[in-house]
Design a protein around this motif. Structure first.
Motif, PDB file in Angstrom:
ATOM      1  N   ARG A   1      27.055  43.684  46.307  1.00  0.00           N
ATOM      2  CA  ARG A   1      25.755  44.173  46.746  1.00  0.00           C
ATOM      3  C   ARG A   1      25.338  43.458  48.023  1.00  0.00           C
ATOM      4  O   ARG A   1      25.396  42.240  48.116  1.00  0.00           O
ATOM      5  N   SER A   2      24.893  44.231  49.008  1.00  0.00           N
ATOM      6  CA  SER A   2      24.290  43.653  50.206  1.00  0.00           C
ATOM      7  C   SER A   2      22.848  43.309  49.882  1.00  0.00           C
ATOM      8  O   SER A   2      22.193  44.016  49.121  1.00  0.00           O
ATOM      9  N   LEU A   3      22.381  42.219  50.461  1.00  0.00           N
ATOM     10  CA  LEU A   3      21.027  41.756  50.154  1.00  0.00           C
ATOM     11  C   LEU A   3      20.156  41.753  51.399  1.00  0.00           C
ATOM     12  O   LEU A   3      20.633  41.532  52.509  1.00  0.00           O
ATOM     13  N   ASN A   4      18.881  41.949  51.199  1.00  0.00           N
ATOM     14  CA  ASN A   4      17.903  41.851  52.264  1.00  0.00           C
ATOM     15  C   ASN A   4      17.339  40.436  52.196  1.00  0.00           C
ATOM     16  O   ASN A   4      16.264  40.209  51.661  1.00  0.00           O
ATOM     17  N   SER A   5      18.105  39.487  52.714  1.00  0.00           N
ATOM     18  CA  SER A   5      17.745  38.075  52.618  1.00  0.00           C
ATOM     19  C   SER A   5      17.999  37.406  53.956  1.00  0.00           C
ATOM     20  O   SER A   5      18.974  37.733  54.642  1.00  0.00           O
ATOM     21  N   SER A   6      17.168  36.461  54.314  1.00  0.00           N
ATOM     22  CA  SER A   6      17.386  35.726  55.557  1.00  0.00           C
ATOM     23  C   SER A   6      18.510  34.703  55.412  1.00  0.00           C
ATOM     24  O   SER A   6      19.063  34.236  56.394  1.00  0.00           O
ATOM     25  N   MET A   7      18.890  34.371  54.182  1.00  0.00           N
ATOM     26  CA  MET A   7      19.892  33.350  53.917  1.00  0.00           C
ATOM     27  C   MET A   7      21.249  33.936  53.499  1.00  0.00           C
ATOM     28  O   MET A   7      22.295  33.447  53.894  1.00  0.00           O
ATOM     29  N   ILE A   8      21.219  35.008  52.703  1.00  0.00           N
ATOM     30  CA  ILE A   8      22.435  35.551  52.098  1.00  0.00           C
ATOM     31  C   ILE A   8      22.635  36.996  52.540  1.00  0.00           C
ATOM     32  O   ILE A   8      21.744  37.820  52.420  1.00  0.00           O
ATOM     33  N   ARG A   9      23.840  37.282  53.034  1.00  0.00           N
ATOM     34  CA  ARG A   9      24.156  38.629  53.509  1.00  0.00           C
ATOM     35  C   ARG A   9      24.649  39.528  52.370  1.00  0.00           C
ATOM     36  O   ARG A   9      24.272  40.684  52.268  1.00  0.00           O
ATOM     37  N   HIS A  10      25.539  38.989  51.524  1.00  0.00           N
ATOM     38  CA  HIS A  10      26.194  39.825  50.526  1.00  0.00           C
ATOM     39  C   HIS A  10      26.631  38.968  49.345  1.00  0.00           C
ATOM     40  O   HIS A  10      26.970  37.800  49.520  1.00  0.00           O
ATOM     41  N   ILE A  11      26.634  39.556  48.144  1.00  0.00           N
ATOM     42  CA  ILE A  11      27.212  38.904  46.980  1.00  0.00           C
ATOM     43  C   ILE A  11      28.170  39.879  46.312  1.00  0.00           C
ATOM     44  O   ILE A  11      27.996  41.094  46.405  1.00  0.00           O
ATOM     45  N   ALA A  12      29.194  39.338  45.683  1.00  0.00           N
ATOM     46  CA  ALA A  12      30.158  40.143  44.943  1.00  0.00           C
ATOM     47  C   ALA A  12      30.578  39.346  43.722  1.00  0.00           C
ATOM     48  O   ALA A  12      30.414  38.126  43.675  1.00  0.00           O
ATOM     49  N   TYR A  13      31.136  40.056  42.743  1.00  0.00           N
ATOM     50  CA  TYR A  13      31.514  39.390  41.499  1.00  0.00           C
ATOM     51  C   TYR A  13      32.838  39.936  40.990  1.00  0.00           C
ATOM     52  O   TYR A  13      33.029  41.153  40.901  1.00  0.00           O
ATOM     53  N   ASP A  14      33.744  39.031  40.661  1.00  0.00           N
ATOM     54  CA  ASP A  14      35.013  39.362  40.023  1.00  0.00           C
ATOM     55  C   ASP A  14      34.876  38.950  38.565  1.00  0.00           C
ATOM     56  O   ASP A  14      34.950  37.761  38.234  1.00  0.00           O
ATOM     57  N   GLY A  15      34.620  39.933  37.693  1.00  0.00           N
ATOM     58  CA  GLY A  15      34.380  39.659  36.284  1.00  0.00           C
ATOM     59  C   GLY A  15      35.582  39.121  35.555  1.00  0.00           C
ATOM     60  O   GLY A  15      35.454  38.323  34.627  1.00  0.00           O
ATOM     61  N   GLU A  16      36.768  39.533  35.961  1.00  0.00           N
ATOM     62  CA  GLU A  16      37.983  39.060  35.287  1.00  0.00           C
ATOM     63  C   GLU A  16      38.193  37.563  35.506  1.00  0.00           C
ATOM     64  O   GLU A  16      38.566  36.838  34.604  1.00  0.00           O
ATOM     65  N   GLN A  17      37.930  37.098  36.721  1.00  0.00           N
ATOM     66  CA  GLN A  17      38.111  35.680  37.040  1.00  0.00           C
ATOM     67  C   GLN A  17      36.810  34.881  36.978  1.00  0.00           C
ATOM     68  O   GLN A  17      36.832  33.675  37.169  1.00  0.00           O
ATOM     69  N   ARG A  18      35.692  35.582  36.756  1.00  0.00           N
ATOM     70  CA  ARG A  18      34.368  34.948  36.692  1.00  0.00           C
ATOM     71  C   ARG A  18      34.047  34.192  37.985  1.00  0.00           C
ATOM     72  O   ARG A  18      33.623  33.051  37.977  1.00  0.00           O
ATOM     73  N   ILE A  19      34.279  34.882  39.111  1.00  0.00           N
ATOM     74  CA  ILE A  19      34.014  34.294  40.425  1.00  0.00           C
ATOM     75  C   ILE A  19      32.895  35.073  41.102  1.00  0.00           C
ATOM     76  O   ILE A  19      32.963  36.290  41.240  1.00  0.00           O
ATOM     77  N   LEU A  20      31.874  34.352  41.515  1.00  0.00           N
ATOM     78  CA  LEU A  20      30.772  34.899  42.306  1.00  0.00           C
ATOM     79  C   LEU A  20      31.081  34.586  43.759  1.00  0.00           C
ATOM     80  O   LEU A  20      31.319  33.422  44.106  1.00  0.00           O
ATOM     81  N   ILE A  21      31.094  35.599  44.613  1.00  0.00           N
ATOM     82  CA  ILE A  21      31.353  35.411  46.033  1.00  0.00           C
ATOM     83  C   ILE A  21      30.031  35.599  46.767  1.00  0.00           C
ATOM     84  O   ILE A  21      29.398  36.650  46.653  1.00  0.00           O
ATOM     85  N   VAL A  22      29.622  34.572  47.490  1.00  0.00           N
ATOM     86  CA  VAL A  22      28.360  34.611  48.226  1.00  0.00           C
ATOM     87  C   VAL A  22      28.687  34.484  49.712  1.00  0.00           C
ATOM     88  O   VAL A  22      29.330  33.519  50.129  1.00  0.00           O
ATOM     89  N   THR A  23      28.243  35.475  50.493  1.00  0.00           N
ATOM     90  CA  THR A  23      28.423  35.432  51.939  1.00  0.00           C
ATOM     91  C   THR A  23      27.081  35.085  52.569  1.00  0.00           C
ATOM     92  O   THR A  23      26.134  35.865  52.509  1.00  0.00           O
ATOM     93  N   PHE A  24      27.034  33.874  53.120  1.00  0.00           N
ATOM     94  CA  PHE A  24      25.811  33.395  53.771  1.00  0.00           C
ATOM     95  C   PHE A  24      25.789  33.871  55.218  1.00  0.00           C
ATOM     96  O   PHE A  24      26.839  33.999  55.855  1.00  0.00           O
ATOM     97  N   ARG A  25      24.621  34.104  55.737  1.00  0.00           N
ATOM     98  CA  ARG A  25      24.489  34.591  57.110  1.00  0.00           C
ATOM     99  C   ARG A  25      24.988  33.565  58.132  1.00  0.00           C
ATOM    100  O   ARG A  25      25.597  33.932  59.127  1.00  0.00           O
ATOM    101  N   ASP A  26      24.750  32.281  57.893  1.00  0.00           N
ATOM    102  CA  ASP A  26      25.101  31.265  58.881  1.00  0.00           C
ATOM    103  C   ASP A  26      26.429  30.564  58.632  1.00  0.00           C
ATOM    104  O   ASP A  26      27.076  30.144  59.578  1.00  0.00           O
TER     105      ASP A  26
END
Length: 87
Positions: free
Chosen positions: A12-37
């Motif tokens: 999901r893309s986010l409307n955030s000044s800090m975070i651009r996008h988050i994604a989740y791999d449920g099989e591996q239980r990994i949260l991927i956070v893409t920060f703007r900076d």
């Protein structure tokens, strides 16, 4: 021959000044956070409920700081090539 493994990631893309996008791999239980900076980080051992709540949070930055930061082991995106802090 081993069966092909298909990993379904939710994102999901986010409307955030800090975070651009988050994604989740449920099989591996990994949260991927893409920060703007600072780019992409992988948070390990994250329950799916955290991702779902993150998607619904009124403030992505506040949610991240309260429920993810300092709660899960993380690593930088191994494909990251740009220079910056903690390279």
């Amino acid at each position: 021959m081993a069966p092909t493994r298909c990993v379904i990631m939710r994102g999901r893309s986010l409307n955030s000044s800090m975070i651009r996008h988050i994604a989740y791999d449920g099989e591996q239980r990994i949260l991927i956070v893409t920060f703007r900076d600072t780019g992409k980080y992988l948070y390990h051992g994250v329950p799916e409920e955290i991702f779902d709540a993150f998607c619904e949070a009124s403030s992505a930055g506040a949610f991240f700081n309260t429920h993810v930061k300092d709660h899960f082991r993380y690593s930088r995106d191994p494909a990251r090539k740009r220079f910056g802090p903690n390279v």
